[in-house]
Design a protein around this motif. Structure first.
Motif, mmCIF file in Angstrom:
data_model
loop_
_atom_site.group_PDB
_atom_site.id
_atom_site.type_symbol
_atom_site.label_atom_id
_atom_site.label_comp_id
_atom_site.label_asym_id
_atom_site.label_seq_id
_atom_site.Cartn_x
_atom_site.Cartn_y
_atom_site.Cartn_z
ATOM 1 N N ALA A 62 -12.432 -20.121 -3.083
ATOM 2 C CA ALA A 62 -13.102 -21.166 -3.868
ATOM 3 C C ALA A 62 -13.996 -22.017 -2.974
ATOM 4 O O ALA A 62 -15.109 -22.399 -3.369
ATOM 5 C CB ALA A 62 -12.059 -22.035 -4.565
ATOM 6 N N LEU A 63 -13.519 -22.303 -1.761
ATOM 7 C CA LEU A 63 -14.348 -23.057 -0.817
ATOM 8 C C LEU A 63 -15.592 -22.260 -0.440
ATOM 9 O O LEU A 63 -16.712 -22.784 -0.426
ATOM 10 C CB LEU A 63 -13.541 -23.379 0.447
ATOM 11 C CG LEU A 63 -12.491 -24.475 0.330
ATOM 12 C CD1 LEU A 63 -11.591 -24.494 1.568
ATOM 13 C CD2 LEU A 63 -13.157 -25.841 0.159
ATOM 14 N N ARG A 64 -15.405 -20.975 -0.131
ATOM 15 C CA ARG A 64 -16.531 -20.141 0.286
ATOM 16 C C ARG A 64 -17.592 -20.043 -0.814
ATOM 17 O O ARG A 64 -18.792 -20.094 -0.545
ATOM 18 C CB ARG A 64 -16.024 -18.747 0.649
ATOM 19 C CG ARG A 64 -17.102 -17.846 1.268
ATOM 20 C CD ARG A 64 -16.575 -16.436 1.417
ATOM 21 N NE ARG A 64 -15.395 -16.369 2.257
ATOM 22 C CZ ARG A 64 -15.442 -16.235 3.586
ATOM 23 N NH1 ARG A 64 -16.596 -16.175 4.206
ATOM 24 N NH2 ARG A 64 -14.317 -16.179 4.286
ATOM 25 N N GLU A 65 -17.145 -19.935 -2.058
ATOM 26 C CA GLU A 65 -18.090 -19.803 -3.169
ATOM 27 C C GLU A 65 -19.008 -21.021 -3.265
ATOM 28 O O GLU A 65 -20.224 -20.890 -3.423
ATOM 29 C CB GLU A 65 -17.316 -19.616 -4.473
ATOM 30 C CG GLU A 65 -18.208 -19.502 -5.710
ATOM 31 C CD GLU A 65 -17.390 -19.393 -6.984
ATOM 32 O OE1 GLU A 65 -17.949 -19.660 -8.058
ATOM 33 O OE2 GLU A 65 -16.186 -19.038 -6.898
ATOM 34 N N ARG A 66 -18.424 -22.208 -3.127
ATOM 35 C CA ARG A 66 -19.238 -23.428 -3.238
ATOM 36 C C ARG A 66 -20.073 -23.661 -1.973
ATOM 37 O O ARG A 66 -21.213 -24.133 -2.063
ATOM 38 C CB ARG A 66 -18.327 -24.618 -3.516
ATOM 39 C CG ARG A 66 -17.912 -24.664 -4.987
ATOM 40 C CD ARG A 66 -16.589 -25.350 -5.235
ATOM 41 N NE ARG A 66 -16.266 -25.288 -6.657
ATOM 42 C CZ ARG A 66 -15.821 -24.176 -7.255
ATOM 43 N NH1 ARG A 66 -15.619 -23.070 -6.570
ATOM 44 N NH2 ARG A 66 -15.568 -24.191 -8.562
ATOM 45 N N ILE A 67 -19.553 -23.316 -0.832
ATOM 46 C CA ILE A 67 -20.319 -23.449 0.408
ATOM 47 C C ILE A 67 -21.510 -22.500 0.385
ATOM 48 O O ILE A 67 -22.608 -22.854 0.832
ATOM 49 C CB ILE A 67 -19.416 -23.180 1.622
ATOM 50 C CG1 ILE A 67 -18.382 -24.304 1.777
ATOM 51 C CG2 ILE A 67 -20.248 -23.043 2.889
ATOM 52 C CD1 ILE A 67 -18.965 -25.678 1.978
ATOM 53 N N ASP A 68 -21.326 -21.299 -0.143
ATOM 54 C CA ASP A 68 -22.447 -20.366 -0.235
ATOM 55 C C ASP A 68 -23.554 -20.935 -1.116
ATOM 56 O O ASP A 68 -24.744 -20.769 -0.826
ATOM 57 C CB ASP A 68 -21.973 -19.023 -0.793
ATOM 58 C CG ASP A 68 -21.176 -18.218 0.227
ATOM 59 O OD1 ASP A 68 -21.217 -18.585 1.417
ATOM 60 O OD2 ASP A 68 -20.501 -17.247 -0.179
ATOM 61 N N ALA A 69 -23.167 -21.614 -2.191
ATOM 62 C CA ALA A 69 -24.169 -22.223 -3.065
ATOM 63 C C ALA A 69 -24.924 -23.331 -2.342
ATOM 64 O O ALA A 69 -26.148 -23.461 -2.473
ATOM 65 C CB ALA A 69 -23.501 -22.764 -4.322
ATOM 66 N N LEU A 70 -24.190 -24.145 -1.548
ATOM 67 C CA LEU A 70 -24.844 -25.196 -0.770
ATOM 68 C C LEU A 70 -25.781 -24.608 0.276
ATOM 69 O O LEU A 70 -26.919 -25.052 0.446
ATOM 70 C CB LEU A 70 -23.797 -26.055 -0.064
ATOM 71 C CG LEU A 70 -23.239 -27.278 -0.778
ATOM 72 C CD1 LEU A 70 -22.189 -27.933 0.097
ATOM 73 C CD2 LEU A 70 -24.338 -28.265 -1.115
ATOM 74 N N ALA A 71 -25.293 -23.578 0.992
ATOM 75 C CA ALA A 71 -26.097 -22.975 2.048
ATOM 76 C C ALA A 71 -27.352 -22.324 1.481
ATOM 77 O O ALA A 71 -28.372 -22.211 2.177
ATOM 78 C CB ALA A 71 -25.268 -21.950 2.817
ATOM 79 N N GLY A 72 -27.290 -21.926 0.220
ATOM 80 C CA GLY A 72 -28.456 -21.320 -0.406
ATOM 81 C C GLY A 72 -29.460 -22.321 -0.928
ATOM 82 O O GLY A 72 -30.446 -21.941 -1.566
ATOM 83 N N LEU B 277 -8.421 -24.020 -7.323
ATOM 84 C CA LEU B 277 -9.742 -24.602 -7.529
ATOM 85 C C LEU B 277 -9.703 -26.115 -7.337
ATOM 86 O O LEU B 277 -10.595 -26.703 -6.705
ATOM 87 C CB LEU B 277 -10.255 -24.266 -8.928
ATOM 88 C CG LEU B 277 -11.626 -24.854 -9.299
ATOM 89 C CD1 LEU B 277 -12.700 -24.393 -8.317
ATOM 90 C CD2 LEU B 277 -12.006 -24.463 -10.725
ATOM 91 N N GLN B 278 -8.658 -26.772 -7.860
ATOM 92 C CA GLN B 278 -8.540 -28.222 -7.688
ATOM 93 C C GLN B 278 -8.338 -28.589 -6.220
ATOM 94 O O GLN B 278 -8.910 -29.570 -5.733
ATOM 95 C CB GLN B 278 -7.372 -28.748 -8.527
ATOM 96 C CG GLN B 278 -7.631 -28.749 -10.023
ATOM 97 C CD GLN B 278 -6.405 -29.152 -10.818
ATOM 98 O OE1 GLN B 278 -5.274 -28.811 -10.440
ATOM 99 N NE2 GLN B 278 -6.612 -29.857 -11.917
ATOM 100 N N ARG B 279 -7.547 -27.793 -5.510
ATOM 101 C CA ARG B 279 -7.315 -28.085 -4.095
ATOM 102 C C ARG B 279 -8.597 -27.894 -3.285
ATOM 103 O O ARG B 279 -8.885 -28.662 -2.373
ATOM 104 C CB ARG B 279 -6.197 -27.195 -3.570
ATOM 105 C CG ARG B 279 -4.838 -27.523 -4.204
ATOM 106 C CD ARG B 279 -3.767 -26.541 -3.790
ATOM 107 N NE ARG B 279 -3.458 -26.623 -2.368
ATOM 108 C CZ ARG B 279 -2.606 -25.819 -1.743
ATOM 109 N NH1 ARG B 279 -1.982 -24.857 -2.425
ATOM 110 N NH2 ARG B 279 -2.371 -25.970 -0.461
ATOM 111 N N ALA B 280 -9.370 -26.854 -3.619
ATOM 112 C CA ALA B 280 -10.653 -26.645 -2.941
ATOM 113 C C ALA B 280 -11.624 -27.775 -3.258
ATOM 114 O O ALA B 280 -12.349 -28.268 -2.383
ATOM 115 C CB ALA B 280 -11.248 -25.300 -3.347
ATOM 116 N N THR B 281 -11.625 -28.205 -4.525
ATOM 117 C CA THR B 281 -12.504 -29.301 -4.933
ATOM 118 C C THR B 281 -12.167 -30.578 -4.182
ATOM 119 O O THR B 281 -13.049 -31.277 -3.662
ATOM 120 C CB THR B 281 -12.364 -29.531 -6.456
ATOM 121 O OG1 THR B 281 -12.824 -28.375 -7.151
ATOM 122 C CG2 THR B 281 -13.167 -30.750 -6.894
#
Length: 547
Positions: free
Chosen positions: A27-37, A110-114
């Motif tokens: 879940a962390l990687r998914e959101r970080i990938d969006a930021l990095a993009g 997901l909540q913990r990653a958020t």
């Protein structure tokens, strides 16, 4: 700051290829990938702002969570405490962090990653704002040219990770904020004034005849309470006279202390001007302190080791500092409100003894040209010579005055050196695009005024030869006596500094006197409201390095 110190870290362990994927890490990687993009990522309704820092931090940590319950509590404590820095916890996801308080124990992946992302974003943003300021000064000061401070990304990542892992979150804020007595005084003052506001503020004093020593008036007890709340009157030590409505000497001394702290005449009487200052609501003083704390984050990192000349425009003072200690101080006159002295940084490189004065474009257009068009005698009155492009002195009758709508004037107006020269006997020069410098003045009587906004933008200095002597001190031939002798000749002479000295023109409406008393100054250029509005606006990533 410790951001510049690389912290040795062992690399994160790499999961075994056969290990099951960690749902939190995914879940962390998914959101970080969006930021990095380059995308904008919002979690729990809050936008993640540290778009550069988050990918670097989580990549360095193998996309594992950074925060547990103990570290999160430290972060929440920090976000409450930053109110004493004049920052708002609501800018750093505090509500969302509180909503997800139980996520480490009972939340979904997901909540913990958020929660982890919000905590890291808040922490990176707080460190950034304490070090640089929340507001980009260029956005409200277009001519801003103070040193561009940057953070080496690799060092910053190591710093942040080490502080989180060792749970030194609170200590790290001390590394980020300015380590300067003025900033620390502002934090203390903000906490004190917020305590007063929580009690309902200080009382308002009704209008009426001037209150002064010896009179009996029903407003005197209110005045005594007001001064006690702001620390100007120690009620326990001084007591209350009989009757309580008597304006006694102890109250007069307390009022004089208040007047000195607010840079108004300390006559010990509460007339209209003093009553206006007494009745400024505590909330307005809180806003004033917050505004100056932000200014401190912009510039106080630059006032550290070595010599520096600092001009406090709103305070009408110039100081010669060495390693932050004031070695010399004098009063100054600064620009009128419609001809503001600009805020900038430069380096003093020479002084001119017995300077001539060449009329700059702004003064010519605003003062000289209108008089010439009216047929006035400004040239004779100010002893201004008219020179053509070759340097030949012209008779004033030979010049052509530009018509209305034009300021084209192919001549130079110059005032010879002399006792009534506009620059006096010395000019202290530093490169800048504003034609601004420090100088002597024949208008010495104006230094006695409390508010000294009289010039056309340059800084008129009381006792300027003393300042010149300090600047030239590394050259043994330029003793104070030698300077006096050189100016007595009347000969114009430029003298290069043996060691150039930085000069800072800054604007403080809050300060601290040598006795520790908090000082509030008039906002002569009405700059506070603009800075406060920007401070309270949502954070926007500007042209600087952003977290």
């Amino acid at each position: 700051m410790a951001f510049a110190q690389t912290v040795s870290q062992s690399p994160p362990s790499t999961p075994s290829p056969s290990a099951a994927p960690d749902p939190i890490a995914e879940a962390l990687r998914e959101r970080i990938d969006a930021l990095a993009g380059g995308g904008q990522v919002a979690v729990e309704g809050d936008t993640l702002r540290a778009a550069r820092a988050l990918p670097l931090l989580y990549q360095a940590n193998g996309f594992r969570p950074l925060w547990d319950e103990i570290r999160l509590q430290s972060l929440r404590d920090v976000l409450v405490d930053i109110e004493n820095d004049g920052l708002r916890p609501s800018d750093y996801h505090i509500e969302a962090l509180n909503r997800l308080r139980d996520a480490p124990r009972t939340g979904t992946p997901l909540q913990r990653a958020t929660l982890d992302l919000l905590a890291t974003d808040a922490y990176a943003l707080v460190l950034y704002h304490l070090y640089f300021g929340k507001v980009d000064p260029v956005s409200i000061e277009p001519g801003w040219n103070f040193t561009k401070r940057e953070i080496v990304e690799a060092d910053a990542v190591s710093f942040v990770l080490e502080r989180i892992r060792s749970n030194r979150v609170r200590e790290s804020l001390a590394d980020a904020r300015p380590d300067h007595w003025l900033y620390l005084a502002g934090r203390e003052a903000l906490a004190t004034h917020r305590s007063i506001a929580a009690l309902g503020g200080w009382p308002q004093i009704a209008a009426g005849p001037t209150l002064r020593a010896g009179i009996i008036d029903a407003r005197v007890p209110v005045l005594r309470e007001r001064l006690a709340m702001s620390g100007d009157f120690a009620l326990v030590q001084r007591g209350t006279p009989e009757p309580a409505e008597l304006f006694d000497p102890a109250l007069e001394a307390a009022l004089q202390h208040f007047q000195r702290r607010h840079r108004i005449g300390d006559d010990g009487a509460a007339g209209p001007a003093t009553l206006r200052e007494l009745n400024v609501p505590v909330e307005q003083r809180i806003a004033q302190i917050r505004t100056n704390l932000e200014r401190g984050r912009w510039v106080l990192h630059e006032i550290s080791k070595g010599d520096v000349v600092m001009i406090d425009i709103a305070g009408f003072t110039v100081r010669y500092l060495r390693d932050r200690e004031t070695l010399w101080q004098a009063r100054v006159q600064v620009g009128k409100p419609f001809r503001e002295t600009p805020i900038f940084r430069s380096t003093i490189d020479h002084v001119v003894l017995n300077p001539t004065w060449t009329v700059p474009p702004g003064i010519f257009a605003g003062d000289i040209l209108p008089d010439l068009r009216r047929g006035g005698n400004v040239l004779q009155r100010k002893r201004l010579k008219v020179l053509d492009a070759s340097g030949r002195v012209l008779d004033p009758s030979e010049i052509r005055v530009p018509p209305a709508g034009s300021t084209r004037f192919p001549y130079t107006l110059r005032q010879d050196a002399g006792p009534d020269n506009a620059l006096g006997v010395v000019k202290i020069v530093f490169p800048n695009p504003y034609f601004v410098y420090l100088h002597d003045t024949p208008s010495k009587n104006l230094f006695a005024e409390d508010s000294r906004a009289f010039s056309s933008g340059c800084i008129r200095v009381e006792r300027p030869l003393e300042l010149a002597a300090r600047l030239l001190a590394p050259d043994p031939q330029w003793t104070p006596a030698a300077l006096q002798s050189a100016t007595a000749t009347g000969i114009t002479r430029a003298v290069r500094l043996p060691i150039k000295v930085p000069v800072l023109l800054i604007y403080w409406t809050m300060d601290r006197d040598p006795d520790g008393s908090l000082v509030f100054k008039p906002d002569i250029y009405a700059r506070d409201a603009r800075t406060l509005a920007a401070l309270d606006a949502p954070f926007r990533v500007g042209g600087r390095i952003a977290p």
